[in-house]
Scaffold this active site. Structure first.
Site, PDB file in Angstrom:
ATOM      1  N   THR A 326       6.323   9.427   5.624  1.00  0.00           N
ATOM      2  CA  THR A 326       7.447   9.470   4.696  1.00  0.00           C
ATOM      3  C   THR A 326       7.007   8.995   3.316  1.00  0.00           C
ATOM      4  O   THR A 326       6.019   8.276   3.172  1.00  0.00           O
ATOM      5  CB  THR A 326       8.622   8.591   5.143  1.00  0.00           C
ATOM      6  OG1 THR A 326       8.313   7.203   4.898  1.00  0.00           O
ATOM      7  CG2 THR A 326       8.968   8.809   6.599  1.00  0.00           C
ATOM      8  N   ASP A 327       7.767   9.388   2.316  1.00  0.00           N
ATOM      9  CA  ASP A 327       7.569   8.817   0.992  1.00  0.00           C
ATOM     10  C   ASP A 327       7.982   7.343   1.049  1.00  0.00           C
ATOM     11  O   ASP A 327       8.580   6.878   2.029  1.00  0.00           O
ATOM     12  CB  ASP A 327       8.383   9.599  -0.042  1.00  0.00           C
ATOM     13  CG  ASP A 327       7.678   9.655  -1.388  1.00  0.00           C
ATOM     14  OD1 ASP A 327       6.953   8.711  -1.719  1.00  0.00           O
ATOM     15  OD2 ASP A 327       7.864  10.649  -2.116  1.00  0.00           O
TER      16      ASP A 327
END
Length: 614
Positions: A326-327
């Site tokens: 994920t970011d």
């Protein structure tokens, strides 16, 4: 092989005794395949060890061996992260000298050896070979060789150059012990105002697809191995079409739209990256609005929480089985340096941190970027909400990358080699040449190149550098030509943490800048040079200045090399330059070249042959 914590088998095979029992376990046997070693190690791991693998967070580079004090932007010490929370994917920010960095890396790996199974640390970095200094995006090169941003490589359009550049990056990262790259970025730059364009390959899907393959080949090779750097291709499924060009790091920029129906076009570079074997893929922060896949509406939640996007599209339709990272910061709301920095939990803001973690895992992501909440994963497994086999699935993917990189066999680096390789003369020269070649000449073939011996008046250019290209004068009226360098305009903002580092908002130059350049052009021929980290509205200068040129991050020396023809400029615009703000507002964010009557269309740029001395 490192001599740290090693043992020898009865038949004389030396190995890293990572669990400290004196016996070579299958996962410690370098002769076995990565898959065999993962299969042996995974059942040995405790739940806290598994949870630690699921987190990839920021670390400051401190004094080697001093693991107990927070360093840099992170509030956590290295010992807390590696020794206590058992997190072994760390994202480094500011770096000291190559020798000091290598020494610190080795100290961190020694600390990791003391954990129950000695899992080595994977150290990652955002791009750091150009000029952008934004701790949420990219870092200035510092001791490393310096090149144009990816936009500049796209402007040159040379696939082999991109492969060579990526190979330079790979060798410099390897020397420093950086084994994971949080790049390349292959979003299509289709919304002119969007603030994340500098690290993209521009607006064209075919160009981005070609260049990402070359980039991955230079970084990872045809197959990721012990001499490679594992790449994370981002931001899936394409971050370009942001509503009004706003960035989803911030609450006002969370919406992503496709009024032109070009969703599949934005997927194209990711298809190419998957085929080329990208080690990881990162979903974007954005929240899809009005998107349908296979006739079904997509839930309006951020991509990292979105099962239709991560599992349905990426895993099932596109067949991707690598790591999904994920970011940064999807779970935890924060305040940093007195500024709010809410979790990018767009569409699920109402959920608790525990529920957000569950949503990310259920969506199909393997690892949480920028978080340290290992206890929440353990809690979810203990309660039965998340099956342990779901965690095992993620752990298997993450361990496989570590084994393929050879980290379990030798994660250490040589300080002398780091000092020798990083920022070597040949790499620096190649980077400088690429900066100059990326310069794009939009107009002024009759005044360029600037011939030797000219009297130069300069603004925005270092006068000492300019003195190497002509006689620098203080009075424009005494000059043969003026060289004025500007940066693309933006609206300064500073309500949220990191916001002041992002260039967003209007692409129009302030009236005082236009008036100053116009007045100067009435006194002396002006070569106006603009650095573009995104498009700019250059309409007020058209027909006013004698020449108009642009770059995508370059030193003053590289710019002047191009303007004087020492290095012939060969750049072509990697996106169009709109004529007006009104044209941008009327365009569709997902459609390339969609502004009416652009001042300069995509691909504009005079060839070196068209630019000749007067």
């Amino acid at each position: 092989m490192s001599t740290r914590r090693t043992a020898v088998t009865p038949d004389g095979v030396r190995f890293r005794d990572l669990d400290g029992d004196g016996v070579m376990a299958p996962y410690e046997d370098a002769r076995r395949t990565p898959e065999e070693r993962v299969a042996d190690l995974l059942p040995r791991l405790s739940m806290p060890e598994k949870a630690g693998l699921l987190f990839h967070t920021i670390i400051g580079v401190g004094t080697p061996g001093e693991h107990d004090a927070p360093a840099g932007i992170s509030p956590h010490s290295t010992r807390e992260l590696v020794g206590e929370r058992l997190i072994n994917h760390l994202n480094v920010h500011a770096l000291p000298s190559p020798r000091e960095t290598a020494r610190w890396v080795n100290a961190v790996q020694e600390l990791a050896e003391q954990t129950p199974h000695g899992i080595p640390v994977t150290l990652s970095t955002d791009p750091r070979h150009s000029f952008t200094e934004n701790s949420g995006v990219s870092f200035e090169a510092g001791a490393l060789s310096q090149w144009p941003e990816s936009l500049g490589l796209a402007a040159i359009g040379d696939v082999e150059l991109v492969r060579r550049f990526a190979d330079v990056v790979r060798r410099e990262y390897l020397a420093l012990g950086l084994r994971a790259a949080l790049h390349p970025q292959v979003d299509l730059a289709t919304e002119p105002r969007w603030g994340r364009q500098a690290q993209t390959f521009g607006q064209d899907a075919a160009t981005s697809s070609q260049l990402v393959v070359a980039y991955l080949q230079g970084m990872q090779g045809d197959r990721l191995g012990t001499d490679g750097v594992a790449c994370t291709t981002k931001h899936f499924p394409g971050g370009g079409p942001q509503l009004d060009g706003e960035d989803p790091h911030f609450p006002y920029g969370r919406e992503q739209v496709w009024p032109g129906g070009r969703f599949e076009e934005h997927l194209a570079p990711f298809r190419a990256a998957i085929a080329a074997g990208t080690s990881a893929i990162m979903p974007y922060y954005g929240m899809p609005i009005g998107l349908e896949l296979d006739g079904e509406p997509v839930e309006e939640v951020a991509f990292g929480f979105n099962r239709q996007i991560v599992t349905g599209l990426l895993r099932e339709r596109l067949g991707y089985d690598g790591v999904v990272l994920t970011d940064w910061g999807l779970v935890t709301d924060a305040e940093v340096f007195g500024k709010p920095f809410p979790a990018r939990a767009w569409g699920v803001e109402h959920l608790s941190r525990t529920d957000r973690v569950a949503r990310v895992l259920d969506a199909g992501a393997d690892q949480f970027g920028g978080e340290v909440c290992t206890e929440l994963v353990i809690e979810l497994v203990d309660s039965g909400r998340i099956p342990e086999q779901r965690v095992d699935e993620a752990v298997r993917r993450l361990l496989l990358v570590k084994f393929r990189l050879g980290l379990f066999d030798d994660p250490y680096v040589d300080e002398d080699e780091a000092e020798r390789v990083v920022g070597g003369a040949e790499s620096r020269a190649a980077g400088h040449r690429a900066q100059a070649q990326s310069v794009t000449v939009l107009s002024g073939a009759d005044v360029l190149p600037i011939t030797p011996g000219r009297r130069l008046y300069v603004e925005g250019v270092d006068t000492e550098v300019a003195a190497g290209y002509g006689l620098v004068v203080d009075d424009p009226d005494a000059a043969d030509v003026a060289v004025v360098r500007l940066s693309a305009p933006f609206e300064p903002r500073d309500d949220y943490f990191l916001e002041f580092m992002f260039h967003q908002g209007s692409l129009e130059f302030p009236a005082e800048v236009v008036d100053r350049v116009t007045a100067l052009a009435m006194r002396v021929p002006v070569v106006l040079h603009v650095t573009l980290d995104r498009p700019a509205i250059l309409t007020p200068f058209a027909g006013v200045v004698a020449a108009l040129t642009v770059d995508y991050s370059a030193s003053d020396a590289a710019v002047l090399d191009a303007l004087t023809g020492r290095v012939p400029p060969r750049g072509r615009l990697p996106f169009e330059l709109p004529r007006s703000t009104a044209a941008i507002a009327a365009s569709r964010p997902d459609v390339p070249s969609d502004t009416a009557d652009p001042l300069y269309p995509y691909g504009s740029g005079l060839t070196p042959e068209a630019v000749s001395p007067r």
